[in-house]
Design an enzyme around this catalytic site. Structure first.
Site, PDB file in Angstrom:
ATOM      1  N   CYS A  82      15.743  -7.461 -24.319  1.00 32.32           N
ATOM      2  CA  CYS A  82      14.517  -7.317 -25.118  1.00 32.32           C
ATOM      3  C   CYS A  82      14.792  -6.422 -26.316  1.00 32.32           C
ATOM      4  CB  CYS A  82      13.381  -6.736 -24.268  1.00 32.32           C
ATOM      5  SG  CYS A  82      13.786  -5.123 -23.566  1.00 32.32           S
ATOM      6  N   CYS A 109      16.097  -2.935 -25.767  1.00 28.61           N
ATOM      7  CA  CYS A 109      17.544  -2.841 -25.495  1.00 28.61           C
ATOM      8  C   CYS A 109      18.303  -2.687 -26.802  1.00 28.61           C
ATOM      9  CB  CYS A 109      18.047  -4.089 -24.765  1.00 28.61           C
ATOM     10  SG  CYS A 109      17.331  -4.338 -23.128  1.00 28.61           S
ATOM     11  N   CYS A 157      59.299   2.534 -34.174  1.00 26.31           N
ATOM     12  CA  CYS A 157      58.907   1.142 -34.444  1.00 26.31           C
ATOM     13  C   CYS A 157      57.671   0.788 -33.618  1.00 26.31           C
ATOM     14  CB  CYS A 157      60.046   0.181 -34.087  1.00 26.31           C
ATOM     15  SG  CYS A 157      61.534   0.388 -35.061  1.00 26.31           S
ATOM     16  N   ASP A 197      40.887   6.988   5.530  1.00 25.46           N
ATOM     17  CA  ASP A 197      39.839   6.363   6.325  1.00 25.46           C
ATOM     18  C   ASP A 197      40.446   6.055   7.691  1.00 25.46           C
ATOM     19  OD1 ASP A 197      37.430   4.837   6.946  1.00 25.46           O
ATOM     20  OD2 ASP A 197      38.696   3.072   6.676  1.00 25.46           O
ATOM     21  N   ASP A 206      40.372   0.956   3.059  1.00 26.11           N
ATOM     22  CA  ASP A 206      40.470  -0.505   2.988  1.00 26.11           C
ATOM     23  C   ASP A 206      39.128  -1.211   2.870  1.00 26.11           C
ATOM     24  OD1 ASP A 206      39.624   0.069   5.652  1.00 26.11           O
ATOM     25  OD2 ASP A 206      40.327  -1.905   6.282  1.00 26.11           O
ATOM     26  N   ASP A 216      34.795   2.444   1.243  1.00 25.71           N
ATOM     27  CA  ASP A 216      35.806   3.400   0.779  1.00 25.71           C
ATOM     28  C   ASP A 216      35.955   3.391  -0.738  1.00 25.71           C
ATOM     29  OD1 ASP A 216      36.529   4.176   3.406  1.00 25.71           O
ATOM     30  OD2 ASP A 216      37.779   2.392   3.609  1.00 25.71           O
TER      31      ASP A 216
END
Length: 790
Positions: A13, A16, A82, A482, A682, A686
């Site tokens: 809109c 924004c 370079c 974990d 995993d 996490d």
């Protein structure tokens, strides 16, 4: 006035558009900004601003600037200056947000705005004095091999012409005193100087046009001075006299530098061997089964869902799922797993792995760029292309290196003349300064080590996403794990059932009904038990996750919750007759799930206790980390008994139980205040902690979210790869420091010696060639690394 046209995503809109305009105008460099909602474009007048700054302002406002990667092959680079010049030229092109030029793999890796014309980037590189090719036209492995052969032939021809010039010097210690006539020296030296040495003149001229300095200018000026001095001496020597000529010095310098370049090219090719080995795993064709007939087709002709026949000894052409047959797969080059993995119907296979003894029928689930192998190659390429933070120092030095060397050479010439030295001696000392100075080694020090380190790590199943993760990982002193799926197998089973107000079958029926469709390991254990008992599951409605606590839903009109003890606490519900069993099972290290019927009068229906097995190698992994002086923490949402039991078995320093996903990230933040922290996990839960850590390490077989948030991904779920990843990081960083030390020491020692007249120009040329070769060769030592105990 600098004008930027930026595409913007996410605007819905007018407010924004206004928000984006205000965010842009907050930047001091922005003089005007207008946003068109219809075309989703922003036009910004911002002298002195970079595209990266504008994109960051838009993203901070909550919107996105769509961009895409672009890779260019670069030809003509000889040193770090370079690479820096090409980067600066490309960053001036509207539409290019980020640039990283890698001297070692001779590529420019760009991030450009959507709709960017790649030819603009090519023109900018050409204008800077180099050649650029788009991805489709980039040199292939065969092209690189042919170029290497050409370099070898050029080198051999230069040596053949130079040897007669050097021969009198070589035989002089044996009492033979003779010299080639001046005209013959001239005929031998001139092709070396202007035909085989033409590359130095071309590159020097291109750099001069771009108002920049590079190594080729030093070589061209130095050898031209020696060649010109020889012509002068020849011209002023009376007929019949023996002029003092230096043709052999210039020819030897050029030949030695060509030798160094050839050896450097060979060594750089070896640093990219890991990528070539991975690319070679991709078959070009496959056998498709269609209506019972076998068809040999190109990989590009396959579609998702096609059935592919893989015979014994063949490589799997696609990622897929086995539908028929039994065999083993050798996945060593993909996951680092040394032993063949058994495959049967339902198992997944990966493109590039080798089929063992059985004939398999595979249903295609991923093709082309979406295969695991393609993603691995992209990760390794991205890591090798990225610049480590330490490289910023090298880039700053390289910008001023060549001008500084030219000033030192001029000061050497004038200084010797001021102290009364003959022009001949003063000029030779200045030439030695020009020739000994080698910015090549500086430019190669970091990227060659990163290419070798990330390559050998990939061969052993350790994928390092970027150079920053590699550099930071060497300093890790604390590591947090974990539990489920990371240190344990993540395949728990029900080991105890506690009954309160429901029978065992009813408890399983309701718990299984709540867990329908869930991929959580505990859910799979419940559903597996229901299958074994042949228990029919009721329809589930109003299902929702309770973060860090469990799951809720409605079954047969009954509102139910299943999860941790937190649910009992929130409902102020006592565990009653199950309290003693719960304490006992927690002491065994079991994970508990309570089933509660919520409503006007919440009541406890029962309790499930789950057991999980530690992964093979978990004990050795923690022991190895302890040897390395790294502290360990176990962070889990499970109950204190389960977490404490696992921590005690493994020897982990500090367990943290019943930690919610959001609290994991907070806890990592607290640990970071005391040191450099790596997080290993995993699961989706996490991901915040992996992102919050200095280095995130995702276990293979985990979720895409975890791997996206992590800087390092382990291709298989072996905990022993964690200390291995930190070890290769330390070794790679050590090689970077060693390389930079040698690159700097060559110049810090060599330039003063040359300026003092203690270094012959020919020896200076040999030292210059040796510096680059030694840096690349030192990096290549990483390719011999093997993780211990794996």
């Amino acid at each position: 006035m600098t004008t930027f046209d930026l595409p913007i995503q996410g605007m819905t809109c007018a407010s924004c558009a206004g928000r984006v305009e205000r965010a842009l105008r907050k930047l001091p460099q922005v003089t005007s900004a207008s946003v068109n909602l219809a075309s989703e474009q922003a036009r910004v007048e911002a002298p002195g601003a970079s595209l990266t700054q504008l994109i960051a302002a838009i993203e901070d406002a909550g919107y996105a600037v769509p961009s895409q990667p672009l890779e260019l092959g670069i030809e003509g680079m000889t040193c770090a200056s370079c690479a820096g010049r090409i980067e600066r030229a490309l960053l001036k092109v509207p539409g290019i947000a980020q640039v990283a030029v890698n001297l070692a793999d001779e590529k420019a890796h760009l991030q450009v705005l959507a709709g960017f014309d790649p030819q603009q980037a090519v023109k900018a590189v050409v204008a800077a004095g180099y050649q650029a090719t788009l991805p489709d036209a980039c040199p292939s492995a065969d092209d690189a091999q042919r170029r290497l052969r050409r370099e070898r032939l050029t080198l051999l021809a230069a040596i053949a012409l130079t040897l007669p010039l050097v021969l009198p010097m070589l035989v002089e210690p044996f009492g033979l005193h003779w010299m080639l006539p001046a005209w013959l020296q001239f005929l031998l030296a001139t092709p070396v100087q202007f035909i085989f040495g033409a590359r130095f003149y071309r590159a020097a001229w291109q750099a001069l046009k771009a108002r920049a300095g590079n190594m080729d200018q030093l070589v061209a000026i130095g050898t031209s001075a020696g060649y010109g001095l020889s012509l002068y001496q020849w011209a002023v020597t009376p007929p019949g006299g023996m002029p003092h000529l230096y043709f052999e010095a210039s020819a030897v310098i050029i030949s030695l530098i060509l030798l160094g370049k050839y050896l450097e090219s060979r060594a750089k090719r070896q640093t990219a061997s890991a990528i070539r080995a991975l690319q070679a795993l991709r078959p070009d064709r496959a056998v498709r089964l269609s209506d019972g007939r076998e068809e040999n087709v190109a990989i590009e002709a396959l579609a998702l869902g096609d059935l592919v026949l893989v015979k014994p000894g063949e490589r799997f052409p696609v990622d897929g799922r086995v539908t028929q047959g039994h065999s083993h797969a050798d996945e060593a080059l993909i996951s680092g797993e040394s032993l063949p993995v058994a495959k049967q119907p339902g198992d997944r296979v990966t493109a590039g792995a080798i089929n063992g003894e059985g004939r398999l029928l595979v249903e295609t689930t991923a093709l082309g760029a979406e295969t695991v192998l393609a993603r691995i190659i992209r990760l390794v390429e991205d890591a090798q292309a990225a610049k480590a933070p330490i490289q910023k120092l090298v880039d700053k030095v390289s910008q001023v290196f060549v001008p500084a060397v030219l000033l030192v050479a001029l000061a050497t010439l004038l200084g010797w003349l001021a102290f009364g030295a003959p022009l001949e001696n003063a000029l030779l000392n200045a030439v030695a300064v020009l020739v000994i100075a080698c910015p090549c080694a500086l430019g190669l020090a970091t990227p060659t080590a990163i290419m070798a380190g990330t390559g050998v790590a990939a061969r052993h199943g350790i994928l390092i996403k970027d150079a920053e993760a590699l550099e930071v990982a060497h300093a890790v002193d604390t590591i947090a794990f974990d539990k489920t799926g990371t240190l344990t197998e993540g395949k728990p089973r029900i080991v105890h059932i506690g009954l309160a107000e429901a029978s065992e079958d009813e408890l399983l029926r309701l718990a299984g009904g709540l867990q329908q469709g869930s991929e959580h390991p505990l859910a799979k254990a419940v559903l597996q038990r229901c299958v074994e008992r042949q228990i029919a599951l009721p329809a589930l409605s109003d299902s929702r996750a309770l973060p860090g606590r469990g799951i809720a839903g409605t079954l047969d009109g009954r509102a139910l919750q299943l999860g941790s003890h937190r649910l009992l606490d929130e409902l102020h519900l006592p565990s009653g007759p199950l309290a003693e069993s719960a304490r006992s099972w927690e002491a065994e290290g079991r994970t508990l799930s309570w089933l509660i019927e919520t409503g006007e009068a919440p009541r406890l229906l029962g309790l499930l206790a789950f057991g999980d097995r530690l992964k093979d190698g978990a004990v050795q992994a923690i022991a190895k980390l302890r040897e390395q002086g790294i502290g360990s923490h176990l962070i889990s949402g499970d109950n204190p008994g389960s977490v404490a039991a696992v921590a005690a078995t493994l020897g982990i320093d500090q367990p943290h139980a019943q930690v919610l996903p959001a609290d994991k990230a907070r806890l990592i933040g607290e640990l970071r205040r005391r040191g450099t922290v790596a997080m290993v996990g995993d699961g989706i839960n996490d991901a915040p902690a992996l992102a919050a850590a200095d280095v995130g390490i995702a276990m293979g077989g985990g979720t895409d979210a975890a791997m996206h948030a992590a800087g390092i991904t382990l291709m298989r779920g072996d905990p022993r790869l964690v200390p291995a990843a930190l070890e290769i990081s330390r070794r790679t960083y050590a090689k970077i420091r060693q390389n930079l030390f040698w690159a700097f020491i060559y110049n810090l020692v060599g330039i003063p010696l040359a300026a003092a007249g203690l270094l012959n120009p020919m020896f200076a040329g040999a030292a210059m060639a040796l510096s680059s070769v030694s840096v690349v060769s030192n990096a290549l030592l990483l390719t011999r690394w093997q993780p211990q105990d794996l």
